[in-house]
Design an enzyme around this catalytic site. Structure first.
Site, PDB file in Angstrom:
ATOM      1  N   GLU A   1       0.819  -1.214   0.000  1.00 58.82           N
ATOM      2  CA  GLU A   1       0.000   0.000   0.000  1.00 58.82           C
ATOM      3  C   GLU A   1       0.853   1.263   0.000  1.00 58.82           C
ATOM      4  O   GLU A   1       0.620   2.195   0.762  1.00 58.82           O
ATOM      5  CB  GLU A   1      -0.965  -0.013   1.191  1.00 58.82           C
ATOM      6  CG  GLU A   1      -1.922  -1.195   1.160  1.00 58.82           C
ATOM      7  CD  GLU A   1      -2.987  -1.162   2.241  1.00 58.82           C
ATOM      8  OE1 GLU A   1      -2.730  -0.603   3.316  1.00 58.82           O
ATOM      9  OE2 GLU A   1      -4.074  -1.719   1.993  1.00 58.82           O
TER      10      GLU A   1
ATOM     11  N   ASP B   1      -8.471  -9.096   3.754  1.00 57.50           N
ATOM     12  CA  ASP B   1      -8.198  -8.009   4.695  1.00 57.50           C
ATOM     13  C   ASP B   1      -9.209  -7.920   5.837  1.00 57.50           C
ATOM     14  O   ASP B   1     -10.086  -7.057   5.797  1.00 57.50           O
ATOM     15  CB  ASP B   1      -8.171  -6.685   3.919  1.00 57.50           C
ATOM     16  CG  ASP B   1      -7.516  -5.577   4.716  1.00 57.50           C
ATOM     17  OD1 ASP B   1      -7.183  -5.820   5.891  1.00 57.50           O
ATOM     18  OD2 ASP B   1      -7.332  -4.473   4.165  1.00 57.50           O
TER      19      ASP B   1
ATOM     20  N   GLU C   1     -12.649  -2.367  12.273  1.00 57.71           N
ATOM     21  CA  GLU C   1     -12.649  -1.594  11.034  1.00 57.71           C
ATOM     22  C   GLU C   1     -13.744  -2.068  10.072  1.00 57.71           C
ATOM     23  O   GLU C   1     -14.417  -1.254   9.442  1.00 57.71           O
ATOM     24  CB  GLU C   1     -11.271  -1.713  10.360  1.00 57.71           C
ATOM     25  CG  GLU C   1     -11.210  -1.038   9.005  1.00 57.71           C
ATOM     26  CD  GLU C   1      -9.842  -1.151   8.342  1.00 57.71           C
ATOM     27  OE1 GLU C   1      -8.920  -1.745   8.933  1.00 57.71           O
ATOM     28  OE2 GLU C   1      -9.703  -0.634   7.221  1.00 57.71           O
TER      29      GLU C   1
HETATM   30  C1  BDP Z   1      -6.211  -2.130   5.942  1.00 57.75           C
HETATM   31  C2  BDP Z   1      -6.496  -0.817   6.602  1.00 57.75           C
HETATM   32  C3  BDP Z   1      -5.330   0.127   6.529  1.00 57.75           C
HETATM   33  C4  BDP Z   1      -4.075  -0.567   7.042  1.00 57.75           C
HETATM   34  C5  BDP Z   1      -3.864  -1.855   6.277  1.00 57.75           C
HETATM   35  C6  BDP Z   1      -2.700  -2.659   6.838  1.00 57.75           C
HETATM   36  O1  BDP Z   1      -7.621  -0.230   5.981  1.00 57.75           O
HETATM   37  O2  BDP Z   1      -5.629   1.268   7.289  1.00 57.75           O
HETATM   38  O3  BDP Z   1      -2.968   0.254   6.914  1.00 57.75           O
HETATM   39  O4  BDP Z   1      -5.004  -2.665   6.393  1.00 57.75           O
HETATM   40  O5  BDP Z   1      -2.973  -3.621   7.533  1.00 57.75           O
HETATM   41  O6  BDP Z   1      -7.223  -3.029   6.290  1.00 57.75           O
HETATM   42  O7  BDP Z   1      -1.552  -2.348   6.574  1.00 57.75           O
END
Ligand code: BDP
Length: 725
Positions: A317, A391, A419
Site C-alpha cells: 500500500e 483483509d 474496522e
Molecule cells: C487495511 C487498513 C489500513 C491498514 C492496512 C494494513 O484499511 O488502514 O494500513 O489494512 O494492515 O485493512 O496495513
C-alpha cells in the site's frame, strides 16, 4: 418552616445517599475486567477468606511489587480484607514464590520442579496447587520466572472474580505462543488509524517526563490476560519514531511496562536511513545501510535493554521496502534481523502485500510472494500474516500461507479494532471469529494441522512463535468505545495464551468479571455475544461476500464502489455481480486461488457439494437461481440472510432492554444507546445491499420480508466526510 440546621442535615443526608447510589450504580467501564467489587455471596466470600488468611510472598523485585499491589487490591475489593503478610505458615496461607524460593520445610520442591517442566513449558508458565499439611492449607502459586508468578496471580484473582471453587487447585498453565502482542496503529500526532475509541493512549508530547496513571492500568489489563508485547506505533510508520527525541519517550513507556512483563516494539519505516539518517539509499544489501540499522538497534538497546524488536510493513500500500531496490522481502527482513540479533530482538515482517499492477487475484498475491521465500528468513524473523487472504473481513477462509511455509515461523495478525465490523458501535464478539480461524484445519500434514498449530510453532517445530492483534484501545474513558469491545481485547489475550480455550468460556469469564456474576444475567448476555459475529456477517457480507464497505473510511455498505484508481480497492472487483449471478470464481475455472490450499481443503472448497455456505461466494460465481442446500434460490437465500442478521440485532437490543435495573445504570444506558445505532446500521446494511444486488438479479424480495423504505439512490448518496479512518 424547617430550621436552617435541620435543612442542611437533610440536604447532606440526601447528598450522601445520592453519592452512595452513584458509586454503586455508575460504572464508566474504566476498570475493564479488573473490577474487584465485593463478592456478593457471603458464603463464597467467607470460604475464600478462610483459605487466604495470610499471604506469604517471597521476593521484592519490581515484578513482585506489582504482584503484591494487584493481589492486595483484589483481596481488599473482592473479600473486603487486606493482604496480611505472614511467613510462619501456621495458618491457611497463599504462598507466592519462585520455585527455587519455595519454603522447603513444608513443600516438596522437587515436585514443583518437575511440574514446571515438560512439553514446551515456558518460563512464563505457572502452577497453582493446594497443599494440605495437618490442619493447614497452603495455596501455592509458583513459577520458574517472575512473569510466571504475575500470570499465576492474575489467574488466581480471576478464579475469585468468577467465584470458582479454590479448595483443591491443581492448575498448570503455560503460554502456547511466545510473542503475544498488541499492534497499535497509533500515529505520533495521536490520531489512530482505524481507531474508534478516541485518540492514542501515548501522550508523546508529555513523554518522557509525564507518566499517566492509565499507562499502568493498560499494562495491568494486558498482563492479566498474558499479553507480553506492544507495538506502540502505526505500521504506516513515521520515521520520526526512531529519532533520539522519540526513543527517549519510548523508553519511558518501556520502563512502565517492564514490571508487567510487557516489552515494547516499534513499527519502522523501511526508508528511515534516508528519511532521518541522511543516507541516499535504503537498499538492504548496502553495507552503509546495514550499519545504520545495526547502530540504530544498538542505540535503542542502550535505552531499552528489553526492547522487543521491529514490526515492518514494506512494499505494501505504497510503503517503501526492499523491492524498491530489486531485493526481496527476505533481504529486507534479514538485514533488520541481523541488527537486532545481538540484542535478542525479533523482526515481525508483514505478509500483507498486494499490488494492483500485478494482474492476479489479490487473494493469491501474498502467498505467491512468500512461499518462494520459505527457508530464506533468519531465525529471529516472524512473518506476520493476516487471518484471511484479503483483509480482516467479517468472514474469510484462513490465509493459504498458514502451513505453506514449513521453514518459516508465521505469526497470526488479527484485527481487534472493528474496522470492517461496525466500528465501535456494533456489538460484535470476536472470540468466535478468532477461534474459527485458529481451529481451521490446513491439512498440510494430515488432519489436525490446525492454523493454531502452525502459529504456535508445534506443527513444524519452530522455537519462536507469535500472535498480534490490532488494538482497539484509545483515550475513551472505557478504553474501547463500546463496553463490549473490551471483550475482544480480552478474548484476544486469553486465546493468545491458550488457543484451546473456547470462545464461550472466555466470554463467560469476561461477563462475570465485567458485568455481573448472576447467571440470570450472564446467560442472556452470553447468548448475545455468541451469536453476534454470525449476525454481523449476515447483515454485512453473507454467504462469502467480502469487501463491499464504504470507500476509504470503510464506514457502512457500498457494494457499488467501482471505477477507482485501483481495482482491488473497489467492491465490484470482489462481488462480481451481473445479470447472471454473483460471487468470485476462485476455482479452476476462475482465479484458482483455491489451489493454494492443501488437497482436502481445496477439494472441499472447490466442489459445490461440499463448499460450506459461509464461503460459497468467496469461491464460486453462481446464478441467482442456483438452488441452495436450504432449498431456496441463491437470491432468496441472500435476502433471507440479510434480513435474519438485522432481525437478530433487533432481538439482541430487546434482550438488552430486559436487563434494565439488573446491571449498572451507566453501562446499561451506554449499551442501550449503542444498540439503537447498531440496529439502525444493520438495517442500513441490509437495505442498501439487497437493493443494490436486486439491480442485477431483477428478482423480487421474498414476499414475507418487509420492503426497504428507502431507495437505492438514497443509500448511494449518503456521504460521511468526517467518518474516522
Ligand atoms: C487495511 C487498513 C489500513 C491498514 C492496512 C494494513 O484499511 O488502514 O494500513 O489494512 O494492515 O485493512 O496495513
Amino acid at each position: 418552616m424547617i430550621p436552617i440546621r435541620k435543612f442542611y442535615t437533610i440536604l447532606l443526608l440526601f447528598l450522601m445517599i445520592y453519592m452512595i447510589n452513584l458509586s454503586l450504580k455508575a460504572d464508566d467501564g474504566y476498570r475493564l475486567w479488573l473490577k474487584y467489587d465485593k463478592i456478593e455471596n457471603e458464603a463464597i466470600r467467607e470460604s475464600y477468606k478462610k483459605l487466604i488468611q495470610k499471604t506469604f510472598l517471597i521476593g521484592n523485585s519490581s515484578v513482585m511489587q506489582v504482584v503484591e499491589n494487584e493481589l492486595s487490591m483484589a483481596l481488599h475489593g473482592l473479600l473486603g480484607q487486606p493482604l496480611l503478610h505472614n511467613n510462619d505458615l501456621t495458618q491457611n496461607t497463599l504462598i507466592i514464590a519462585l520455585e527455587n524460593d519455595l519454603p522447603s520445610a513444608i513443600l516438596d520442591r522437587e515436585k514443583y520442579a518437575t511440574s514446571l517442566t515438560g512439553d514446551n513449558f515456558s518460563d512464563q508458565g505457572f502452577v497453582i496447587r493446594t497443599i494440605r499439611k495437618s490442619a493447614v492449607t497452603y495455596t501455592v502459586i509458583t513459577a520458574r520466572g517472575e512473569s510466571g508468578l504475575l500470570y499465576g496471580v492474575f489467574h488466581f484473582i480471576r478464579l475469585l472474580q468468577t467465584c470458582q471453587d479454590i479448595d483443591n487447585l491443581n492448575i498448570k498453565s503455560s503460554p502456547k505462543i511466545k510473542h503475544r502482542v498488541l499492534n497499535h496503529w497509533d500515529n505520533l500526532d495521536r490520531t489512530v488509524e482505524r481507531g474508534y475509541s478516541g485518540f492514542s493512549l501515548w501522550d508523546w508530547q508529555k513523554l518522557p517526563d509525564y507518566i499517566h496513571s492509565y499507562y499502568i492500568d493498560y499494562a495491568r489489563a494486558n498482563a492479566s490476560v498474558g499479553i507480553n508485547g506492544t507495538v506502540l506505533n502505526n505500521v504506516n510508520a513515521s520515521p520520526q519514531i526512531l529519532t533520539p527525541l522519540y526513543l527517549k519517550k519510548v523508553a519511558a513507556l518501556a520502563d512502565v511496562f517492564r514490571p508487567y512483563g510487557i516489552k515494547v516494539y516499534l513499527s519502522i519505516r523501511f526508508s528511515a536511513p534516508i528519511d532521518i539518517g541522511g543516507l541516499k539509499r535504503a537498499d538492504p544489501l548496502d553495507s552503509e545501510v546495514r550499519q545504520w540499522w545495526a547502530d540504530k538497534a544498538a542505540e535503542i538497546y542502550e535505552l531499552i535493554p528489553n526492547f522487543g524488536g521491529f514490526l515492518v510493513k514494506a512494499n505494501s500500500e505504497g510503503q517503501p521496502g526492499p523491492q524498491d531496490y530489486g531485493r526481496t522481502h527476505a533481504d529486507g527482513a534479514n538485514m533488520l534481523a541481523e541488527a537486532l540479533k545481538p540484542h535478542g530482538g525479533v523482526v515481525m515482517w508483514r505478509a500483507f502485500v498486494y499490488d494492483n499492477k500485478v494482474k492476479e487475484d489479490r487473494a493469491k498475491q501474498a502467498y505467491n510472494e512468500f512461499v518462494l521465500l520459505d527457508g530464506q528468513f533468519n531465525d529471529n524473523v516472524l512473518v506476520q500474516v493476516k487471518n484471511g487472504p484479503i483483509d480482516f473481513q467479517p468472514r474469510e477462509p484462513f490465509h493459504p500461507l498458514f502451513g505453506a511455509t514449513p521453514k518459516t515461523s508465521l505469526m497470526m495478525e488479527f484485527q481487534i479494532t472493528q474496522e470492517y465490523l461496525g466500528f465501535s458501535t456494533h456489538l460484535v464478539y470476536l472470540g468466535t471469529l478468532f477461534k474459527e480461524v485458529l481451529d481451521a484445519d490446513t491439512y498440510v500434514r494430515d488432519m489436525g494441522s490446525t492454523v493454531a498449530k502452525v502459529i504456535d510453532g508445534s506443527l513444524h517445530g519452530h522455537s519462536i512463535s507469535g500472535i498480534a492483534g490490532v488494538a482497539n484501545t484509545g483515550t475513551d474513558r472505557n478504553w474501547t468505545g463500546h463496553i463490549f469491545a473490551q471483550a475482544n481485547w480480552y478474548a484476544y489475550g486469553r486465546l493468545a495464551w491458550d488457543h484451546t480455550l473456547t470462545a464461550e468460556e472466555i466470554a463467560r469469564d469476561w461477563i462475570k468479571m465485567t458485568l455481573s456474576r448472576d447467571d440470570d444475567i450472564v446467560n442472556p448476555i452470553l447468548e448475545m455475544m455468541m451469536e453476534s459475529r454470525e449476525n454481523t456477517v449476515n447483515y454485512m457480507t453473507p454467504l462469502g461476500l467480502h469487501h463491499i464497505m464504504g470507500w476509504d473510511h470503510h464506514y457502512g455498505p457500498a457494494p457499488w464502489i467501482k471505477d477507482k484508481p485501483r481495482d482491488d480497492w473497489t467492491s465490484v472487483y470482489y462481488h462480481r455481480a451481473n445479470e447472471e449471478g454473483i460471487g468470485f470464481d476462485r476455482t479452476e475455472t476462475g482465479s484458482n486461488a483455491v489451489s493454494l490450499y492443501a488437497k482436502p481443503v481445496r477439494q472441499k472448497f472447490s466442489s459445490l457439494e461440499t463448499c460450506p455456505d459461509e464461503y460459497l461466494l468467496w469461491f464460486h460465481h453462481l446464478d441467482w437461481t442456483y438452488v441452495m442446500r436450504s432449498g431456496n434460490t441463491l437470491w432468496d437465500e441472500l435476502c433471507y440472510r440479510y434480513y435474519d442478521g438485522a432481525e437478530r440485532v433487533t432481538r439482541m437490543k430487546e434482550a438488552w432492554n430486559d436487563l434494565q435495573d439488573k446491571i449498572d445504570d451507566e453501562i446499561y444506558n451506554h449499551v442501550k444507546q449503542m444498540m439503537i445505532i447498531h440496529e439502525k446500521e444493520a438495517i442500513w446494511w441490509r437495505n442498501a445491499c439487497v437493493l443494490y444486488f436486486q439491480t442485477f438479479s431483477g428478482l423480487p424480495i421474498p414476499t414475507d420480508l418487509v420492503r426497504p423504505d428507502k431507495s437505492l439512490e438514497y443509500y448511494m448518496n449518503l456521504s460521511f466526510p468526517f467518518a474516522p479512518k
